[in-house]
Design a protein around this motif. Structure first.
Motif, PDB file in Angstrom:
ATOM      1  N   PHE A  89       0.815  -1.216   0.000  1.00 38.09           N
ATOM      2  CA  PHE A  89       0.000   0.000   0.000  1.00 38.09           C
ATOM      3  C   PHE A  89       0.855   1.275   0.000  1.00 38.09           C
ATOM      4  O   PHE A  89       0.644   2.172  -0.824  1.00 38.09           O
ATOM      5  CB  PHE A  89      -0.965   0.005   1.190  1.00 38.09           C
ATOM      6  CG  PHE A  89      -2.132  -0.931   1.021  1.00 38.09           C
ATOM      7  CD1 PHE A  89      -3.311  -0.520   0.421  1.00 38.09           C
ATOM      8  CD2 PHE A  89      -2.063  -2.244   1.462  1.00 38.09           C
ATOM      9  CE1 PHE A  89      -4.384  -1.376   0.258  1.00 38.09           C
ATOM     10  CE2 PHE A  89      -3.130  -3.116   1.312  1.00 38.09           C
ATOM     11  CZ  PHE A  89      -4.293  -2.681   0.701  1.00 38.09           C
ATOM     12  N   GLN A  90       1.833   1.373   0.908  1.00 36.45           N
ATOM     13  CA  GLN A  90       2.671   2.573   0.925  1.00 36.45           C
ATOM     14  C   GLN A  90       3.522   2.661  -0.340  1.00 36.45           C
ATOM     15  O   GLN A  90       3.722   3.752  -0.885  1.00 36.45           O
ATOM     16  CB  GLN A  90       3.558   2.590   2.167  1.00 36.45           C
ATOM     17  CG  GLN A  90       2.804   2.901   3.431  1.00 36.45           C
ATOM     18  CD  GLN A  90       3.699   2.934   4.653  1.00 36.45           C
ATOM     19  OE1 GLN A  90       4.831   2.448   4.634  1.00 36.45           O
ATOM     20  NE2 GLN A  90       3.186   3.498   5.735  1.00 36.45           N
ATOM     21  N   ARG A  91       3.993   1.518  -0.812  1.00 36.77           N
ATOM     22  CA  ARG A  91       4.791   1.509  -2.037  1.00 36.77           C
ATOM     23  C   ARG A  91       3.972   2.002  -3.223  1.00 36.77           C
ATOM     24  O   ARG A  91       4.477   2.722  -4.093  1.00 36.77           O
ATOM     25  CB  ARG A  91       5.323   0.104  -2.289  1.00 36.77           C
ATOM     26  CG  ARG A  91       6.223   0.002  -3.493  1.00 36.77           C
ATOM     27  CD  ARG A  91       6.797  -1.391  -3.627  1.00 36.77           C
ATOM     28  NE  ARG A  91       7.212  -1.627  -4.994  1.00 36.77           N
ATOM     29  CZ  ARG A  91       7.234  -2.795  -5.587  1.00 36.77           C
ATOM     30  NH1 ARG A  91       6.856  -3.878  -4.929  1.00 36.77           N
ATOM     31  NH2 ARG A  91       7.628  -2.912  -6.832  1.00 36.77           N
ATOM     32  N   LEU A  92       2.689   1.639  -3.287  1.00 34.36           N
ATOM     33  CA  LEU A  92       1.833   2.125  -4.368  1.00 34.36           C
ATOM     34  C   LEU A  92       1.726   3.640  -4.324  1.00 34.36           C
ATOM     35  O   LEU A  92       1.851   4.309  -5.357  1.00 34.36           O
ATOM     36  CB  LEU A  92       0.439   1.489  -4.266  1.00 34.36           C
ATOM     37  CG  LEU A  92      -0.611   2.029  -5.247  1.00 34.36           C
ATOM     38  CD1 LEU A  92      -0.180   1.851  -6.699  1.00 34.36           C
ATOM     39  CD2 LEU A  92      -1.959   1.366  -4.976  1.00 34.36           C
ATOM     40  N   MET A  93       1.500   4.199  -3.144  1.00 34.36           N
ATOM     41  CA  MET A  93       1.380   5.660  -3.037  1.00 34.36           C
ATOM     42  C   MET A  93       2.679   6.344  -3.464  1.00 34.36           C
ATOM     43  O   MET A  93       2.662   7.344  -4.191  1.00 34.36           O
ATOM     44  CB  MET A  93       1.011   6.072  -1.613  1.00 34.36           C
ATOM     45  CG  MET A  93      -0.244   5.419  -1.060  1.00 34.36           C
ATOM     46  SD  MET A  93      -1.704   5.573  -2.117  1.00 34.36           S
ATOM     47  CE  MET A  93      -2.786   4.364  -1.363  1.00 34.36           C
ATOM     48  N   ALA A 111     -14.798   7.035  -2.371  1.00 35.29           N
ATOM     49  CA  ALA A 111     -13.370   6.751  -2.242  1.00 35.29           C
ATOM     50  C   ALA A 111     -13.106   6.756  -0.741  1.00 35.29           C
ATOM     51  O   ALA A 111     -13.109   7.812  -0.110  1.00 35.29           O
ATOM     52  CB  ALA A 111     -12.534   7.800  -2.952  1.00 35.29           C
ATOM     53  N   VAL A 112     -12.920   5.582  -0.158  1.00 36.48           N
ATOM     54  CA  VAL A 112     -12.923   5.435   1.299  1.00 36.48           C
ATOM     55  C   VAL A 112     -11.610   4.843   1.785  1.00 36.48           C
ATOM     56  O   VAL A 112     -11.089   3.892   1.183  1.00 36.48           O
ATOM     57  CB  VAL A 112     -14.099   4.529   1.736  1.00 36.48           C
ATOM     58  CG1 VAL A 112     -14.142   4.384   3.249  1.00 36.48           C
ATOM     59  CG2 VAL A 112     -15.420   5.072   1.212  1.00 36.48           C
ATOM     60  N   GLY A 113     -11.086   5.386   2.891  1.00 35.91           N
ATOM     61  CA  GLY A 113      -9.878   4.831   3.498  1.00 35.91           C
ATOM     62  C   GLY A 113      -8.727   4.824   2.516  1.00 35.91           C
ATOM     63  O   GLY A 113      -8.338   5.861   1.974  1.00 35.91           O
ATOM     64  N   ALA A 114      -8.170   3.625   2.271  1.00 35.72           N
ATOM     65  CA  ALA A 114      -7.068   3.511   1.314  1.00 35.72           C
ATOM     66  C   ALA A 114      -7.488   3.974  -0.073  1.00 35.72           C
ATOM     67  O   ALA A 114      -6.660   4.427  -0.864  1.00 35.72           O
ATOM     68  CB  ALA A 114      -6.562   2.072   1.267  1.00 35.72           C
ATOM     69  N   GLY A 115      -8.791   3.902  -0.385  1.00 31.88           N
ATOM     70  CA  GLY A 115      -9.286   4.400  -1.665  1.00 31.88           C
ATOM     71  C   GLY A 115      -9.211   5.917  -1.749  1.00 31.88           C
ATOM     72  O   GLY A 115      -8.877   6.483  -2.797  1.00 31.88           O
ATOM     73  N   ALA A 116      -9.524   6.598  -0.654  1.00 24.31           N
ATOM     74  CA  ALA A 116      -9.364   8.054  -0.604  1.00 24.31           C
ATOM     75  C   ALA A 116      -7.890   8.414  -0.719  1.00 24.31           C
ATOM     76  O   ALA A 116      -7.515   9.336  -1.449  1.00 24.31           O
ATOM     77  CB  ALA A 116      -9.956   8.611   0.688  1.00 24.31           C
ATOM     78  N   ASP A 117      -7.044   7.663  -0.012  1.00 24.25           N
ATOM     79  CA  ASP A 117      -5.598   7.906  -0.073  1.00 24.25           C
ATOM     80  C   ASP A 117      -5.079   7.711  -1.491  1.00 24.25           C
ATOM     81  O   ASP A 117      -4.200   8.446  -1.948  1.00 24.25           O
ATOM     82  CB  ASP A 117      -4.868   6.976   0.890  1.00 24.25           C
ATOM     83  CG  ASP A 117      -5.280   7.180   2.339  1.00 24.25           C
ATOM     84  OD1 ASP A 117      -5.715   8.301   2.678  1.00 24.25           O
ATOM     85  OD2 ASP A 117      -5.159   6.241   3.135  1.00 24.25           O
ATOM     86  N   LEU A 118      -5.614   6.704  -2.180  1.00 24.03           N
ATOM     87  CA  LEU A 118      -5.220   6.435  -3.561  1.00 24.03           C
ATOM     88  C   LEU A 118      -5.559   7.629  -4.456  1.00 24.03           C
ATOM     89  O   LEU A 118      -4.723   8.082  -5.251  1.00 24.03           O
ATOM     90  CB  LEU A 118      -5.934   5.169  -4.054  1.00 24.03           C
ATOM     91  CG  LEU A 118      -5.628   4.677  -5.456  1.00 24.03           C
ATOM     92  CD1 LEU A 118      -4.161   4.317  -5.598  1.00 24.03           C
ATOM     93  CD2 LEU A 118      -6.503   3.474  -5.771  1.00 24.03           C
ATOM     94  N   ALA A 119      -6.765   8.142  -4.332  1.00 26.58           N
ATOM     95  CA  ALA A 119      -7.150   9.317  -5.124  1.00 26.58           C
ATOM     96  C   ALA A 119      -6.281  10.520  -4.779  1.00 26.58           C
ATOM     97  O   ALA A 119      -5.823  11.248  -5.667  1.00 26.58           O
ATOM     98  CB  ALA A 119      -8.626   9.643  -4.898  1.00 26.58           C
ATOM     99  N   LEU A 120      -6.024  10.732  -3.489  1.00 23.29           N
ATOM    100  CA  LEU A 120      -5.237  11.880  -3.051  1.00 23.29           C
ATOM    101  C   LEU A 120      -3.780  11.793  -3.478  1.00 23.29           C
ATOM    102  O   LEU A 120      -3.102  12.817  -3.595  1.00 23.29           O
ATOM    103  CB  LEU A 120      -5.327  12.028  -1.527  1.00 23.29           C
ATOM    104  CG  LEU A 120      -6.683  12.461  -0.987  1.00 23.29           C
ATOM    105  CD1 LEU A 120      -6.730  12.305   0.531  1.00 23.29           C
ATOM    106  CD2 LEU A 120      -7.012  13.883  -1.399  1.00 23.29           C
ATOM    107  N   ALA A 121      -3.272  10.589  -3.740  1.00 26.24           N
ATOM    108  CA  ALA A 121      -1.897  10.430  -4.192  1.00 26.24           C
ATOM    109  C   ALA A 121      -1.710  10.886  -5.631  1.00 26.24           C
ATOM    110  O   ALA A 121      -0.595  11.194  -6.050  1.00 26.24           O
ATOM    111  CB  ALA A 121      -1.460   8.966  -4.045  1.00 26.24           C
ATOM    112  N   CYS A 122      -2.798  10.940  -6.393  1.00 28.02           N
ATOM    113  CA  CYS A 122      -2.723  11.349  -7.797  1.00 28.02           C
ATOM    114  C   CYS A 122      -2.508  12.857  -7.896  1.00 28.02           C
ATOM    115  O   CYS A 122      -2.810  13.612  -6.972  1.00 28.02           O
ATOM    116  CB  CYS A 122      -3.997  10.931  -8.534  1.00 28.02           C
ATOM    117  SG  CYS A 122      -4.229   9.136  -8.588  1.00 28.02           S
ATOM    118  N   ASP A 123      -1.994  13.287  -9.040  1.00 28.89           N
ATOM    119  CA  ASP A 123      -1.707  14.713  -9.235  1.00 28.89           C
ATOM    120  C   ASP A 123      -2.974  15.540  -9.370  1.00 28.89           C
ATOM    121  O   ASP A 123      -3.041  16.668  -8.876  1.00 28.89           O
ATOM    122  CB  ASP A 123      -0.842  14.898 -10.486  1.00 28.89           C
ATOM    123  CG  ASP A 123       0.496  14.192 -10.352  1.00 28.89           C
ATOM    124  OD1 ASP A 123       1.248  14.507  -9.409  1.00 28.89           O
ATOM    125  OD2 ASP A 123       0.779  13.305 -11.184  1.00 28.89           O
TER     126      ASP A 123
END
Length: 197
Positions: A89-93, A111-123
């Motif tokens: 998970f951290q490596r993906l971000m 977009a919940v939890g790790a899903g919200a984090d995934l969206a927020l990691a994008c530009d």
């Protein structure tokens, strides 16, 4: 056009340097287990020459976070938790943040939890009007270890980040737009056209 599929739940299509990576686990609301996260990493790493990457999901949810049965199995093996979180998970971000091409999240629904984090990691994040983000980690006595605190604070300020993280509340698309979490919000039927534009 070239395509890659390393896992039934993740695939990508390259159309003249515009790469669409799709999470296709709609039956699980696009929740992520370690295998699907590692496949996402592989998809990003296979497309370092892309001009742009669009991260999208099938169905009506962007990503409901970590796959609960997977996380429950990890909870019974504490020695594997750190390796799984850091190594997947951290490596993906980190992989998304370091990618040389701009990465656009196409966010529909939750977009919940790790899903919200995934969206927020994008530009950039382009959302449908029915999209929303939620960081429910506090319900487990935790704060996200996947970048949400700094990403929320950068977009909306420290007070906003604390409010979202400590309350676990839903941030709807209109508030997300006003706070800089989303760059554009459009009607659900217009989402693909807006992302393409």
């Amino acid at each position: 056009t070239t395509a890659g599929v390393a896992d039934p739940g993740v695939g990508w299509v390259d159309e003249d340097g515009i790469v669409s990576i799709t999470i296709d686990r709609a039956h699980l609301r696009n929740s992520l287990d370690r295998a699907s996260v590692l496949t996402l990493i592989a998809a990003f790493e296979a497309n370092t020459a892309a001009r742009c990457i669009i991260l999208r999901s099938a169905g009506t949810s962007f990503c409901s976070g970590g796959d609960l049965p997977h996380l429950e199995r990890l909870a019974s093996r504490p020695d594997e938790i750190r390796a799984s979180i850091e190594g997947s998970f951290q490596r993906l971000m980190r992989t998304i943040r370091a990618h040389p091409a701009p990465v656009i999240a196409r966010v529909q629904g939750p977009a919940v939890g790790a899903g919200a984090d995934l969206a927020l990691a994008c530009d950039l994040r382009i959302a449908s009007a029915d999209a929303w983000l939620r960081e429910p980690w506090i319900e487990l006595g935790l704060i996200s270890a996947l970048g949400a605190p700094i990403n929320l604070a950068t977009a909306g300020g420290p007070g906003f980040a604390l409010d979202v993280l400590l309350s676990g509340r839903k941030v709807p698309a209109d508030e997300g737009l006003a706070r800089g979490l989303f760059q554009r919000v459009v009607a659900p039927d217009d989402l693909d056209a807006e992302v393409s534009e």
